[in-house]
Design a protein around this motif. Structure first.
Motif, mmCIF file in Angstrom:
data_model
loop_
_atom_site.group_PDB
_atom_site.id
_atom_site.type_symbol
_atom_site.label_atom_id
_atom_site.label_comp_id
_atom_site.label_asym_id
_atom_site.label_seq_id
_atom_site.Cartn_x
_atom_site.Cartn_y
_atom_site.Cartn_z
ATOM 1 N N GLY A 1 0.781 -1.216 0.000
ATOM 2 C CA GLY A 1 0.000 0.000 0.000
ATOM 3 C C GLY A 1 0.813 1.266 0.000
ATOM 4 N N ASN A 2 2.146 1.173 -0.078
ATOM 5 C CA ASN A 2 2.955 2.387 -0.117
ATOM 6 C C ASN A 2 4.013 2.313 -1.214
ATOM 7 O OD1 ASN A 2 5.003 0.787 0.974
ATOM 8 N ND2 ASN A 2 4.787 1.589 3.021
ATOM 9 N N VAL A 3 4.682 3.440 -1.426
ATOM 10 C CA VAL A 3 5.646 3.557 -2.524
ATOM 11 C C VAL A 3 6.848 2.646 -2.303
ATOM 12 C CG1 VAL A 3 7.195 5.186 -3.678
ATOM 13 C CG2 VAL A 3 4.891 5.878 -3.108
ATOM 14 N N ALA A 4 7.285 2.487 -1.061
ATOM 15 C CA ALA A 4 8.431 1.616 -0.782
ATOM 16 C C ALA A 4 8.123 0.167 -1.184
ATOM 17 C CB ALA A 4 8.790 1.689 0.699
ATOM 18 N N GLY A 5 6.917 -0.281 -0.921
ATOM 19 C CA GLY A 5 6.523 -1.632 -1.325
ATOM 20 C C GLY A 5 6.448 -1.782 -2.827
ATOM 21 N N ALA A 6 5.984 -0.737 -3.507
ATOM 22 C CA ALA A 6 5.913 -0.780 -4.968
ATOM 23 C C ALA A 6 7.315 -0.861 -5.571
ATOM 24 C CB ALA A 6 5.178 0.452 -5.491
ATOM 25 N N ARG A 7 8.259 -0.122 -4.977
ATOM 26 C CA ARG A 7 9.650 -0.206 -5.457
ATOM 27 C C ARG A 7 10.193 -1.618 -5.288
ATOM 28 N NH1 ARG A 7 10.819 4.598 -2.330
ATOM 29 N NH2 ARG A 7 10.378 6.358 -3.674
ATOM 30 N N LEU A 8 9.890 -2.235 -4.164
ATOM 31 C CA LEU A 8 10.344 -3.599 -3.893
ATOM 32 C C LEU A 8 9.780 -4.573 -4.932
ATOM 33 C CD1 LEU A 8 11.814 -5.567 -1.991
ATOM 34 C CD2 LEU A 8 9.696 -5.728 -0.700
ATOM 35 N N ILE A 9 8.513 -4.438 -5.272
ATOM 36 C CA ILE A 9 7.891 -5.307 -6.270
ATOM 37 C C ILE A 9 8.501 -5.045 -7.646
ATOM 38 C CG2 ILE A 9 5.707 -5.909 -7.408
ATOM 39 C CD1 ILE A 9 6.028 -6.878 -4.483
ATOM 40 N N GLY A 10 8.800 -3.783 -7.957
ATOM 41 C CA GLY A 10 9.429 -3.434 -9.237
ATOM 42 C C GLY A 10 10.792 -4.079 -9.411
ATOM 43 N N THR A 11 11.627 -4.011 -8.382
ATOM 44 C CA THR A 11 12.950 -4.637 -8.485
ATOM 45 C C THR A 11 12.830 -6.156 -8.525
ATOM 46 O OG1 THR A 11 13.179 -4.491 -6.082
ATOM 47 C CG2 THR A 11 14.214 -2.761 -7.377
ATOM 48 N N THR A 12 11.879 -6.709 -7.774
ATOM 49 C CA THR A 12 11.693 -8.163 -7.753
ATOM 50 C C THR A 12 11.252 -8.683 -9.119
ATOM 51 O OG1 THR A 12 11.047 -8.024 -5.434
ATOM 52 C CG2 THR A 12 10.501 -10.051 -6.589
ATOM 53 N N ILE A 13 10.290 -8.001 -9.741
ATOM 54 C CA ILE A 13 9.800 -8.464 -11.047
ATOM 55 C C ILE A 13 10.909 -8.356 -12.092
ATOM 56 C CG2 ILE A 13 8.744 -6.312 -11.887
ATOM 57 C CD1 ILE A 13 6.809 -9.422 -12.265
ATOM 58 N N ALA A 14 11.741 -7.317 -12.002
ATOM 59 C CA ALA A 14 12.841 -7.155 -12.958
ATOM 60 C C ALA A 14 13.888 -8.250 -12.780
ATOM 61 C CB ALA A 14 13.474 -5.780 -12.797
ATOM 62 N N GLN A 15 14.202 -8.593 -11.541
ATOM 63 C CA GLN A 15 15.176 -9.651 -11.286
ATOM 64 C C GLN A 15 14.657 -11.002 -11.786
ATOM 65 O OE1 GLN A 15 15.644 -9.300 -7.077
ATOM 66 N NE2 GLN A 15 17.161 -7.643 -7.219
ATOM 67 N N LYS B 1 4.266 4.600 -10.679
ATOM 68 C CA LYS B 1 5.502 5.207 -11.177
ATOM 69 C C LYS B 1 6.709 4.636 -10.432
ATOM 70 C CE LYS B 1 7.424 9.729 -12.302
ATOM 71 N NZ LYS B 1 8.753 9.680 -11.734
ATOM 72 N N ALA B 2 6.574 4.445 -9.119
ATOM 73 C CA ALA B 2 7.666 3.885 -8.326
ATOM 74 C C ALA B 2 8.009 2.473 -8.779
ATOM 75 C CB ALA B 2 7.288 3.886 -6.846
ATOM 76 N N LEU B 3 6.992 1.655 -9.062
ATOM 77 C CA LEU B 3 7.215 0.293 -9.541
ATOM 78 C C LEU B 3 7.929 0.320 -10.888
ATOM 79 C CD1 LEU B 3 4.850 -2.661 -9.244
ATOM 80 C CD2 LEU B 3 5.804 -2.189 -11.463
ATOM 81 N N ALA B 4 7.461 1.173 -11.807
ATOM 82 C CA ALA B 4 8.070 1.243 -13.140
ATOM 83 C C ALA B 4 9.510 1.732 -13.071
ATOM 84 C CB ALA B 4 7.240 2.151 -14.038
ATOM 85 N N ASP B 5 9.761 2.765 -12.276
ATOM 86 C CA ASP B 5 11.122 3.298 -12.156
ATOM 87 C C ASP B 5 12.073 2.277 -11.539
ATOM 88 O OD1 ASP B 5 10.304 5.661 -13.287
ATOM 89 O OD2 ASP B 5 10.096 6.737 -11.374
ATOM 90 N N ALA B 6 11.596 1.538 -10.540
ATOM 91 C CA ALA B 6 12.426 0.516 -9.902
ATOM 92 C C ALA B 6 12.734 -0.613 -10.885
ATOM 93 C CB ALA B 6 11.735 -0.030 -8.667
ATOM 94 N N ALA B 7 11.760 -0.994 -11.691
ATOM 95 C CA ALA B 7 11.987 -2.055 -12.691
ATOM 96 C C ALA B 7 12.997 -1.596 -13.733
ATOM 97 C CB ALA B 7 10.669 -2.444 -13.345
ATOM 98 N N ARG B 8 12.888 -0.336 -14.154
ATOM 99 C CA ARG B 8 13.860 0.208 -15.110
ATOM 100 C C ARG B 8 15.259 0.231 -14.501
ATOM 101 N NH1 ARG B 8 10.061 4.421 -16.120
ATOM 102 N NH2 ARG B 8 8.918 3.959 -18.014
ATOM 103 N N LYS B 9 15.349 0.668 -13.273
ATOM 104 C CA LYS B 9 16.649 0.766 -12.591
ATOM 105 C C LYS B 9 17.279 -0.606 -12.424
ATOM 106 C CE LYS B 9 18.604 3.482 -8.882
ATOM 107 N NZ LYS B 9 18.310 4.308 -7.696
ATOM 108 N N ALA B 10 16.440 -1.632 -12.241
ATOM 109 C CA ALA B 10 16.941 -3.002 -12.070
ATOM 110 C C ALA B 10 17.303 -3.675 -13.405
ATOM 111 C CB ALA B 10 15.925 -3.835 -11.331
ATOM 112 N N GLY B 11 17.056 -2.978 -14.538
ATOM 113 C CA GLY B 11 17.535 -3.509 -15.807
ATOM 114 C C GLY B 11 16.477 -3.833 -16.846
ATOM 115 N N LEU B 12 15.215 -3.639 -16.556
ATOM 116 C CA LEU B 12 14.170 -3.903 -17.551
ATOM 117 C C LEU B 12 14.043 -2.693 -18.485
ATOM 118 C CD1 LEU B 12 11.103 -5.627 -15.897
ATOM 119 C CD2 LEU B 12 12.118 -6.222 -18.050
ATOM 120 N N GLU B 13 13.884 -2.959 -19.769
ATOM 121 C CA GLU B 13 13.695 -1.881 -20.750
ATOM 122 C C GLU B 13 12.231 -1.782 -21.134
ATOM 123 O OE1 GLU B 13 16.135 -2.285 -24.216
ATOM 124 O OE2 GLU B 13 17.833 -3.007 -23.018
ATOM 125 N N PHE B 14 11.692 -0.550 -21.085
ATOM 126 C CA PHE B 14 10.358 -0.289 -21.619
ATOM 127 C C PHE B 14 10.148 1.178 -21.823
ATOM 128 C CE2 PHE B 14 9.876 -1.157 -17.116
ATOM 129 C CZ PHE B 14 9.029 -0.193 -16.607
#
Length: 160
Positions: free
Chosen positions: A109-123, A147-160
């Motif tokens: 329910g918060n931005v920190a959790g969304a970032r965690l999910i973004g990096t996890t999905i990218a890995q 936005k936090a999820l998308a940015d974290a996924a991009r930072k972890a190496g996913l291209e979109f």
């Protein structure tokens, strides 16, 4: 009397409109995001086979309550209250205690959790050999947790 339109119906129509344009292929699967009030879910889907390739959500046991994030620093020990000097009355108004530091736990329910999910999905996508995806925001406005999820996924190496 004018009937009020449900927000979820509006989001559904927007999502349908987006899905007419966004399709996942084997080379570039679709990263679909769904968010509820308490959780956030992400899936990488190949639409040609109608198959989910990778998924991550804040309901997973290892990701629940930010288990893989560093723990917040411990609060400093409390000092004894100052003693009243001679001549001062005992009692009266006491100074307000200092507010405790806000511990931001990562949850869906918060931005920190969304970032965690973004990096996890990218890995997990990298492990499966997926490097590029198309982003399906699911009818949500691109801000906050999305936005936090998308940015974290991009930072972890996913291209979109």
């Amino acid at each position: 009397m004018i009937q009020r339109t449900n927000k979820n119906e509006i989001r559904g129509r927007i999502h349908t409109r987006i899905r007419r344009k966004v399709h996942g292929t084997p080379e570039r699967p679709r990263l679909a995001v769904f968010r509820s009030l308490t959780h956030i879910y992400a899936q990488i889907i190949d639409d040609t086979k109608s198959q989910t390739l990778v998924s991550a959500s804040s309901t997973e046991e290892g990701l629940r309550d930010g288990a893989s994030t560093p723990a917040p620093a411990a609060a400093p020990p409390k000092a004894d209250p100052p003693k009243a000097d001679k001549g001062e009355k005992k009692g009266g108004k006491k100074p307000a205690p200092a507010p405790a530091p806000a511990a931001t736990k990562a949850s869906g329910g918060n931005v920190a959790g969304a970032r965690l999910i973004g990096t996890t999905i990218a890995q997990r996508a990298k492990e499966k050999g997926i490097k590029a995806v198309v982003f399906d925001r699911g009818g949500y406005i691109y801000h906050g947790r999305l936005k936090a999820l998308a940015d974290a996924a991009r930072k972890a190496g996913l291209e979109f």
